[in-house]
Design a protein around this motif. Structure first.
Motif, PDB file in Angstrom:
ATOM      1  N   LYS A   8       0.849  -1.204   0.000  1.00  0.00           N
ATOM      2  CA  LYS A   8       0.000   0.000   0.000  1.00  0.00           C
ATOM      3  C   LYS A   8       0.883   1.252   0.000  1.00  0.00           C
ATOM      4  CE  LYS A   8      -4.380   1.334   1.044  1.00  0.00           C
ATOM      5  NZ  LYS A   8      -5.379   0.924   0.104  1.00  0.00           N
ATOM      6  N   ASN A   9       0.614   2.132  -0.940  1.00  0.00           N
ATOM      7  CA  ASN A   9       1.374   3.367  -1.112  1.00  0.00           C
ATOM      8  C   ASN A   9       2.881   3.129  -1.290  1.00  0.00           C
ATOM      9  OD1 ASN A   9      -0.997   4.970  -0.807  1.00  0.00           O
ATOM     10  ND2 ASN A   9      -0.834   4.685   1.407  1.00  0.00           N
ATOM     11  N   ARG A  10       3.200   1.928  -1.746  1.00  0.00           N
ATOM     12  CA  ARG A  10       4.605   1.518  -1.971  1.00  0.00           C
ATOM     13  C   ARG A  10       5.482   1.717  -0.736  1.00  0.00           C
ATOM     14  NH1 ARG A  10       5.413   3.584  -8.217  1.00  0.00           N
ATOM     15  NH2 ARG A  10       3.860   2.198  -9.077  1.00  0.00           N
ATOM     16  N   GLN A  11       4.888   1.432   0.407  1.00  0.00           N
ATOM     17  CA  GLN A  11       5.633   1.531   1.665  1.00  0.00           C
ATOM     18  C   GLN A  11       6.716   0.447   1.700  1.00  0.00           C
ATOM     19  OE1 GLN A  11       5.384   3.693   4.320  1.00  0.00           O
ATOM     20  NE2 GLN A  11       4.026   4.849   2.973  1.00  0.00           N
ATOM     21  N   PRO A  12       7.936   0.781   2.105  1.00  0.00           N
ATOM     22  CA  PRO A  12       9.027  -0.202   2.148  1.00  0.00           C
ATOM     23  C   PRO A  12       8.990  -1.046   3.427  1.00  0.00           C
ATOM     24  CG  PRO A  12       9.862   1.957   2.758  1.00  0.00           C
ATOM     25  CD  PRO A  12       8.404   2.138   2.400  1.00  0.00           C
ATOM     26  N   TRP A  13       7.867  -1.729   3.657  1.00  0.00           N
ATOM     27  CA  TRP A  13       7.652  -2.492   4.880  1.00  0.00           C
ATOM     28  C   TRP A  13       8.429  -3.806   4.933  1.00  0.00           C
ATOM     29  CZ3 TRP A  13       1.895  -1.482   3.921  1.00  0.00           C
ATOM     30  CH2 TRP A  13       1.469  -0.345   4.620  1.00  0.00           C
ATOM     31  N   MET A  14       8.769  -4.362   3.792  1.00  0.00           N
ATOM     32  CA  MET A  14       9.311  -5.723   3.785  1.00  0.00           C
ATOM     33  C   MET A  14      10.834  -5.729   3.832  1.00  0.00           C
ATOM     34  SD  MET A  14       6.662  -7.803   1.344  1.00  0.00           S
ATOM     35  CE  MET A  14       7.049  -6.883  -0.128  1.00  0.00           C
ATOM     36  N   ASN A  15      11.375  -5.703   5.059  1.00  0.00           N
ATOM     37  CA  ASN A  15      12.814  -5.880   5.197  1.00  0.00           C
ATOM     38  C   ASN A  15      13.144  -7.320   4.811  1.00  0.00           C
ATOM     39  OD1 ASN A  15      12.336  -7.585   7.439  1.00  0.00           O
ATOM     40  ND2 ASN A  15      12.410  -5.856   8.847  1.00  0.00           N
ATOM     41  N   LYS A  16      14.408  -7.648   4.793  1.00  0.00           N
ATOM     42  CA  LYS A  16      14.829  -8.970   4.323  1.00  0.00           C
ATOM     43  C   LYS A  16      14.176 -10.104   5.116  1.00  0.00           C
ATOM     44  CE  LYS A  16      18.984 -10.626   2.238  1.00  0.00           C
ATOM     45  NZ  LYS A  16      20.346 -10.292   1.947  1.00  0.00           N
ATOM     46  N   GLU A  17      14.094  -9.945   6.429  1.00  0.00           N
ATOM     47  CA  GLU A  17      13.500 -10.982   7.278  1.00  0.00           C
ATOM     48  C   GLU A  17      12.014 -11.160   6.992  1.00  0.00           C
ATOM     49  OE1 GLU A  17      12.758 -11.986  11.998  1.00  0.00           O
ATOM     50  OE2 GLU A  17      13.995 -10.276  11.465  1.00  0.00           O
ATOM     51  N   LEU A  18      11.278 -10.056   6.917  1.00  0.00           N
ATOM     52  CA  LEU A  18       9.848 -10.142   6.628  1.00  0.00           C
ATOM     53  C   LEU A  18       9.610 -10.678   5.216  1.00  0.00           C
ATOM     54  CD1 LEU A  18       6.899  -9.853   7.302  1.00  0.00           C
ATOM     55  CD2 LEU A  18       7.067  -7.402   6.783  1.00  0.00           C
ATOM     56  N   ARG A  19      10.432 -10.252   4.262  1.00  0.00           N
ATOM     57  CA  ARG A  19      10.299 -10.755   2.882  1.00  0.00           C
ATOM     58  C   ARG A  19      10.413 -12.270   2.862  1.00  0.00           C
ATOM     59  NH1 ARG A  19      13.515  -6.650   1.005  1.00  0.00           N
ATOM     60  NH2 ARG A  19      15.324  -7.948   0.680  1.00  0.00           N
ATOM     61  N   TYR A  20      11.426 -12.800   3.549  1.00  0.00           N
ATOM     62  CA  TYR A  20      11.626 -14.251   3.567  1.00  0.00           C
ATOM     63  C   TYR A  20      10.397 -14.948   4.170  1.00  0.00           C
ATOM     64  CZ  TYR A  20      13.415 -18.850   4.652  1.00  0.00           C
ATOM     65  OH  TYR A  20      13.563 -20.211   4.746  1.00  0.00           O
ATOM     66  N   LYS A  21       9.933 -14.458   5.315  1.00  0.00           N
ATOM     67  CA  LYS A  21       8.760 -15.057   5.958  1.00  0.00           C
ATOM     68  C   LYS A  21       7.532 -14.955   5.059  1.00  0.00           C
ATOM     69  CE  LYS A  21      10.308 -14.292  10.683  1.00  0.00           C
ATOM     70  NZ  LYS A  21      10.127 -13.511  11.922  1.00  0.00           N
ATOM     71  N   MET A  22       7.364 -13.798   4.437  1.00  0.00           N
ATOM     72  CA  MET A  22       6.222 -13.578   3.538  1.00  0.00           C
ATOM     73  C   MET A  22       6.264 -14.564   2.365  1.00  0.00           C
ATOM     74  SD  MET A  22       3.552 -11.534   2.656  1.00  0.00           S
ATOM     75  CE  MET A  22       3.807  -9.884   3.286  1.00  0.00           C
ATOM     76  N   HIS A  23       7.420 -14.690   1.741  1.00  0.00           N
ATOM     77  CA  HIS A  23       7.541 -15.604   0.601  1.00  0.00           C
ATOM     78  C   HIS A  23       7.226 -17.030   1.026  1.00  0.00           C
ATOM     79  CE1 HIS A  23      10.549 -12.591  -1.355  1.00  0.00           C
ATOM     80  NE2 HIS A  23       9.320 -12.131  -1.334  1.00  0.00           N
TER      81      HIS A  23
END
Length: 144
Positions: free
Chosen positions: A15-30
């Motif tokens: 949303k609004n291109r917020q840079p919420w996904m740091n490396k750790e969250l990106r990995y968990k999200m994926h």
């Protein structure tokens, strides 16, 4: 028996291109999206992204539509992130997304592109990438 193989390169942003996904969250999200896709019988060939967006390569099944798959992936993953309380604010995805067909001969190229998102975005922002997609595919952006 029906046989269907329709490859789709799907891209969606926070949303609004917020840079919420740091490396750790990106990995968990994926990992979560991979598991969710298995449960929902969505054939996800590749997934990756950066701080503000995700790329997926999906093969549609005979009873699947792009809009339904997008709804299942985005809706469930944002619900999961908020339930886990990974962020101090409410996580959400942009309503819009990019979805383009991929020729069988280009599947490996697209997989490589998706796998190299971190390196790719060291040189180019998601806004620049989105503008390129818009130009390459001839999409017209209507501003309200």
């Amino acid at each position: 028996m029906s046989f269907v193989k329709i490859w789709v390169h799907l891209v969606f942003s926070t949303k609004n291109r917020q840079p919420w996904m740091n490396k750790e969250l990106r990995y968990k999200m994926h990992q979560h999206i991979i598991e969710n896709c298995k449960k929902k019988e969505i054939f996800l060939q590749a997934i990756n992204g950066y701080t503000d967006h995700i790329h997926c390569l999906i093969s549609l099944g005979k009873d699947q539509s792009i809009s339904k798959i997008v709804q299942l992936i985005k809706g469930e993953s944002s619900f999961w992130v908020n339930k886990q309380r990974f962020l101090d604010e409410t996580f959400g995805w942009q309503d819009d997304y990019f979805a383009v067909s991929v020729s069988e001969s280009q599947v490996e190229t697209v997989i490589g592109y998706i796998k190299n998102q971190e390196k790719h975005h060291a040189k180019k922002t998601f806004a620049e990438e989105a503008d390129e997609f818009t130009n390459v595919y001839g999409w017209t952006v209507v501003k309200a």
